[in-house]
Scaffold this motif. Structure first.
Motif, mmCIF file in Angstrom:
data_model
loop_
_atom_site.group_PDB
_atom_site.id
_atom_site.type_symbol
_atom_site.label_atom_id
_atom_site.label_comp_id
_atom_site.label_asym_id
_atom_site.label_seq_id
_atom_site.Cartn_x
_atom_site.Cartn_y
_atom_site.Cartn_z
ATOM 1 N N ALA A 277 0.823 -1.208 0.000
ATOM 2 C CA ALA A 277 0.000 0.000 0.000
ATOM 3 C C ALA A 277 0.856 1.256 0.000
ATOM 4 O O ALA A 277 0.378 2.328 -0.355
ATOM 5 C CB ALA A 277 -0.916 0.006 1.225
ATOM 6 N N ILE B 219 1.834 7.159 -1.592
ATOM 7 C CA ILE B 219 0.648 6.342 -1.305
ATOM 8 C C ILE B 219 -0.563 6.797 -2.107
ATOM 9 O O ILE B 219 -1.269 5.976 -2.694
ATOM 10 C CB ILE B 219 0.259 6.437 0.180
ATOM 11 N N HIS B 220 -0.801 8.124 -2.119
ATOM 12 C CA HIS B 220 -2.058 8.606 -2.691
ATOM 13 C C HIS B 220 -2.112 8.463 -4.209
ATOM 14 O O HIS B 220 -3.148 8.672 -4.805
ATOM 15 C CB HIS B 220 -2.327 10.049 -2.269
ATOM 16 N N ILE C 20 -4.547 1.785 -4.716
ATOM 17 C CA ILE C 20 -4.669 0.489 -4.050
ATOM 18 C C ILE C 20 -5.670 0.642 -2.914
ATOM 19 O O ILE C 20 -5.536 1.541 -2.086
ATOM 20 C CB ILE C 20 -3.299 0.034 -3.517
ATOM 21 N N MET D 184 -7.579 -0.449 0.534
ATOM 22 C CA MET D 184 -7.178 -1.237 1.689
ATOM 23 C C MET D 184 -8.311 -1.270 2.708
ATOM 24 O O MET D 184 -8.943 -0.254 2.991
ATOM 25 C CB MET D 184 -5.925 -0.628 2.316
ATOM 26 N N ALA E 95 -13.434 0.897 0.066
ATOM 27 C CA ALA E 95 -12.222 0.510 -0.654
ATOM 28 C C ALA E 95 -12.540 0.119 -2.096
ATOM 29 O O ALA E 95 -11.738 0.343 -2.994
ATOM 30 C CB ALA E 95 -11.530 -0.635 0.072
#
Ligand code: ATP
Ligand code: MG
Lengths: 264, 361, 287
Positions: free
Chosen positions: B57, B79-80, B84, B86, B154
């Motif tokens: 992630a 990350i952003h 993905i 989660m 998600a």
């Protein structure tokens, strides 16, 4: 639990001690309705004359407004400065972090009489004595440590997974801060704000060093008043102050109650 | 490092290493997940399942190695930008937003217009059967409902990969069964590649296409549930997945396996030395029962020392020399009753005799 | 590692982090560190008549302080009175704390609020309340007179300051004691009683030793607050009670002798240091 049945002598003792603890605060209320010219308890007759006198006392009223605006400004600045600081100190690991935190909260450990004198000497050379800016700055020195502490505790107990969830959903760091971290911090912010407000509004020792005829706060005026004459006018002012404090506490209680609901 | 990817491969971890301070939690991990499959990370507590998931992630940074998604190296991607989804063990729903706003959050981050975001969130909530609760705050929901909101949140952003970190561990047994079916159905419907962390072997075996058995930060075995169960690659896997009898044995220089005081036959070959012999309880049969025609390569004499009815199963404890062997048989009516103290003969096939090097002495 | 990963790259470089810490760091530096260092410097400067200083290094302030019997007595009195007040506060707070520790539910919450609420009330207000209670024809003196005893004078002397300050410090002591009582498991007490100990023996042999850390903390806190207290001695002492804190104020505001005021302040900090040292020594003994 047989043993913990409190015995009657113990109960009476605790009651007497509580009475001692609360006597000066409770006494202020009946005293404020005294009709006497001088301080006397119990009063010979009742009246609202001291409330009238209080509201006719322009110096007291002016000091009240000064205190109110001072506390409001100091509270707002404390939050604006302490929230980012607390965020950095709880979310970022860096060398000397604990040291810095201790340094930032150290003003709480210093006796106010010493801090007041120390600030007086420095402010005198800056020309900040008896100015609103000077008072705001001096109050920030004592309110910021409180705000930092309360907010740091709130932030470090906050569920980090929410911030991480926001990141995985595509939020950039600043967006996470304003849309997740700060809203979740609301109860902590309210508590910190209330504490800063009360500390600033009640502060008297440091303020005594920094006020003058031009500008003065309500606690300082009350101090000067009591120092010169102790008539029931101060009781009326005190009663109102206590009620104001209670109001602020109730705001916090509701916010913190909300906070507990969040945790669940 | 050149980045190549097999046609159907979707996610690849390549020589991933993770250290916290000077503790090397994951020494070196390689893994390849196919498009649209659901892979379970199974392993004991602290073996690095969550860490691996967080690496994918982007919530943790690996100290070395590469993460490749769809042929693209995303190791250094923030990350952003990873796309993905989660689902957190604690669900991590935003407490200050209602259910609908929670689900819309990811869409807003993708600049989806207000109306469309609302519609898509509505559909996602329908999918998890929570449309009627769209305006509740998370704290007003039950655990299973919160879990479904987290799932909808998600999935609504249609991520390329879905990560689930023990999503069912906070639910009671009945709800867990229901959610297993639901999650699997949603995953297959959307055809999304999913990684599912669990330490519940039933969950891993029943829900997932393939299972990664992890131990101390490395992969012990990666295969289908049947492979992992029937042909465990190591004694650790055999022990961790399903229950098993463990016998100490050895292989002589002539290649003959001996354990439980006699010679045994096994389909696997191992170098001479001390070995561990593993046999699953339900693969062992009491010989000489009326109508029992099953052949047995290995036959061992013992004495019944204990007997328990577990519904449609009977569990026998059988003492063989110094060893105690557990046998599980389906309950059958025509069976000649066997009682404690009776002498019996145990039989099982060579295929079911798993032999692994080691085992001490 | 995981903390750094949730922050953007420029934060990891620390620039933004430094920017966010800058305001609080500036206020701390200008409003705390600089003034305190300056205070230490002033205690070695010479004062001019009518305010201001001469920027020359001198031991005079310290030498003068340590050779003047007035100041020696002042320090001695301050410390002694603060110690006495601390012990009295402990004695009157202990029963309340113990009672609070044993009570439960909303009754306990209510009592805790009662204990905390004076803390949030200005020291000026509470001191004023004590003045109203202790004045010469106030309720206490009248009551004593009514019983037929000789009327004591409770205002404008150390007695009034003592009574008022003790009450003002009580909430701090109670809260510190309650924090320390966390270690006091009711079952230990019950065990002692079932083993045949009398209530007083249980208290001396079981309860008191277990609560000593809380007692030490409360005493440190109250001593420190008592030494530096200013409002109550000033208002209730009527100019006849001389303590370190009031003297600092008078020297700073009335006499305008800032070097002497600074020297006295540093002296207060030294007394603090000593108290802190004593506290940690006690804690080490307890462990
Ligand atoms: N932030 C951290 N700092 C230091 N060590 C960590 C950190 N996070 C995890 N670890 C260590 O890394 C190892 C793997 O942790 P991880 O959380 O990945 O285990 P897990 O397989 O998810 O276990 P569980 O089933 O208990 O959730 C553990 O030994 C853990 O102690
Ligand atoms: Mg985990």
């Amino acid at each position: 639990m047989e043993i913990h049945k409190t015995t009657w002598p113990m109960r009476i003792l605790v009651f007497v001690l509580f009475a001692y603890l609360l006597a000066p605060v409770l006494l202020v209320f009946p005293l404020s309705f005294s009709g006497d010219q001088v301080l006397r308890f119990p009063p010979t007759f009742w009246s609202t004359r001291w409330y009238e006198a209080l509201f006719a006392n322009s110096q007291m009223l002016k000091a009240f407004w000064t205190s109110l605006s001072l506390a409001a400004i100091v509270t707002a600045l404390s939050i604006v400065i302490a929230v980012p600081a607390a965020y950095v100190m709880t979310r970022l690991k860096f060398l000397g972090r604990d040291l810095l935190f201790n340094l930032f909260t150290a003003p709480l450990l210093l006796p106010t009489i010493v801090l007041g004198l120390a600030i007086l000497i420095v402010f005198a050379s800056f020309g900040l004595l008896a100015t609103m800016q000077g008072l705001v700055f001096a109050h920030l020195v004592v309110t910021l440590p409180y705000a930092l502490r309360v907010l740091a505790v709130s932030l470090s107990t906050q569920d980090r997974a929410c911030e991480e969830a926001a990141r995985t959903l595509g939020a950039k760091p600043l967006t996470v801060f304003f849309r997740v971290t700060v809203p979740m911090l609301t109860p902590g912010i309210v508590a910190a704000a209330a504490l800063c407000f009360l500390v600033s509004f009640d502060e008297v020792v440091i303020t005594l060093f920094l006020t003058g005829p031009r500008i003065s706060t309500l606690p300082v005026e009350l101090y000067n008043y009591v120092y010169n004459q102790a008539d029931p006018l101060v009781a009326a002012a005190s009663a109102l102050l206590i009620l104001l404090t209670l109001g602020v506490i109730m705001v916090v209680e509701r916010a913190m109650g909300l906070g507990k609901a969040f945790v669940k | 490092m050149p980045v190549s990817s097999a046609p159907e491969e979707h996610l690849r971890l390549q020589n991933i290493g993770v250290s916290f301070g000077n503790v090397n939690v994951i020494p070196s991990l390689d893994l390849s997940v196919r498009k649209g499959e659901m892979v379970a990370f199974l392993g004991p507590s602290g073996c690095g399942k969550t860490t691996t998931l967080r690496i994918i992630a982007g919530l943790n940074t690996p100290s070395r190695g590469h993460i490749v998604v769809g042929g693209r190296d995303i190791t250094r991607l923030p990350i952003h930008d990873r796309d993905i989804g989660m689902v957190f063990q604690s669900y991590a729903l935003f407490p200050h937003m209602n259910v609908s706003r929670n689900v819309q959050f990811g869409l807003q981050m993708r600049n989806v217009s207000g109306r469309e975001a609302e519609e898509r969130a509505g559909r996602a909530l329908e999918m998890v059967q929570l449309s009627h609760l769209a305006h509740r705050k998370p704290k007003e929901l039950s655990g299973g409902q919160q879990q479904r909101v987290a799932l909808a949140r998600a999935l609504v952003i249609q991520p390329s990969i879905l990560l689930l970190d023990e999503p069912l561990s906070n639910l009671d047994a009945k709800l867990r069964d229901e959610m297993r079916v639901q999650i699997r159905a949603l995953q297959q419907e959307s055809g999304i590649t999913a990684v599912f962390v669990t330490h519940d072997q039933v969950e891993a075996l029943s829900m997932c296409d393939r299972v990664v058995v992890m131990r101390n930060g490395h992969v012990e075995q990666f295969g289908t549930p049947t492979e992992v169960y029937e042909r465990p690659a190591t004694a650790f896997v055999a022990n961790f997945v399903g229950r098993t009898n463990k016998l100490k044995g050895k292989i002589g220089s002539d290649g003959v396996l001996s354990a439980a005081g006699q010679q045994l036959h096994s389909a696997t070959t191992v170098a001479p030395g001390a070995v561990e012999v593993l046999v699953r309880p339900h693969r062992i049969h009491l010989q000489g029962q009326a109508g029992d025609t099953r052949e047995a390569d290995n036959k061992v004499k013992g004495t019944v020392s204990g007997l328990t009815f577990v519904g449609d199963l009977v569990q026998y404890g059988v003492r063989v020399g110094d060893d105690e062997i557990v046998v599980e048989e389906a309950t059958r009516r025509e069976r000649r009753p066997v009682g404690v103290g009776d002498s019996v003969v145990l039989g099982w096939s060579a295929e079911d005799t798993l032999v692994y090097p080691g085992g001490g002495q | 590692m995981s903390a750094a990963a949730t922050l953007p790259r420029q934060w990891r470089n620390g620039e933004l982090a430094v920017m966010l810490l800058l305001p609080i760091a500036l206020i701390n530096a200008i409003g705390f560190i600089l003034p305190v260092l300056n205070l230490a410097r002033y205690s070695f400067n010479k004062s001019r008549i009518g305010g201001g200083i001469e920027n020359v290094f001198t031991w005079d302030n310290w030498a003068g302080l340590l050779s003047d019997p007035f100041y020696l007595e002042l320090v001695f009195n301050s410390v002694w009175i603060s110690l006495a007040i601390t012990l009295t506060t402990l004695v009157v707070s202990y029963p309340i704390a113990l009672y609070l520790h044993r009570s439960t539910g909303s009754w306990r919450t209510f009592l805790t609020v009662l204990v905390i609420s004076p803390l949030l009330t200005s020291a000026v207000v509470r001191t004023y309340g004590w003045i109203a209670i202790l004045v010469d024809d106030g309720p206490v003196v009248s009551a004593i007179k009514a019983v037929g005893l000789p009327a004591p004078s409770l205002m404008f002397n150390i007695k009034g300051v003592f009574i008022g300050l003790t009450e003002i410090l009580m909430p701090y002591m109670i809260l510190a004691l309650m924090a320390g009582f966390g270690r006091l498991d009711p079952r230990v007490e019950e065990a002692a009683r079932t083993l045949g100990a009398t209530p007083s023996r249980t208290f001396l042999k079981v309860i008191l030793p277990l609560t000593l850390p809380g007692i030490a903390l409360g005493c440190l806190l109250c001593f420190v607050l008592a030494v530096s207290s200013f409002i109550t001695p000033k208002l209730m002492g009527g100019g006849r009670v001389f303590l370190l804190a009031t003297e600092i104020y008078d020297q700073a505001i009335v006499t305008l002798n800032w070097p002497l005021a600074s020297t006295l302040s540093i002296l207060v900090l030294i007394v603090f240091g000593a108290a802190l040292w004593a506290y940690s020594a006690v804690l080490r003994r307890l462990d």
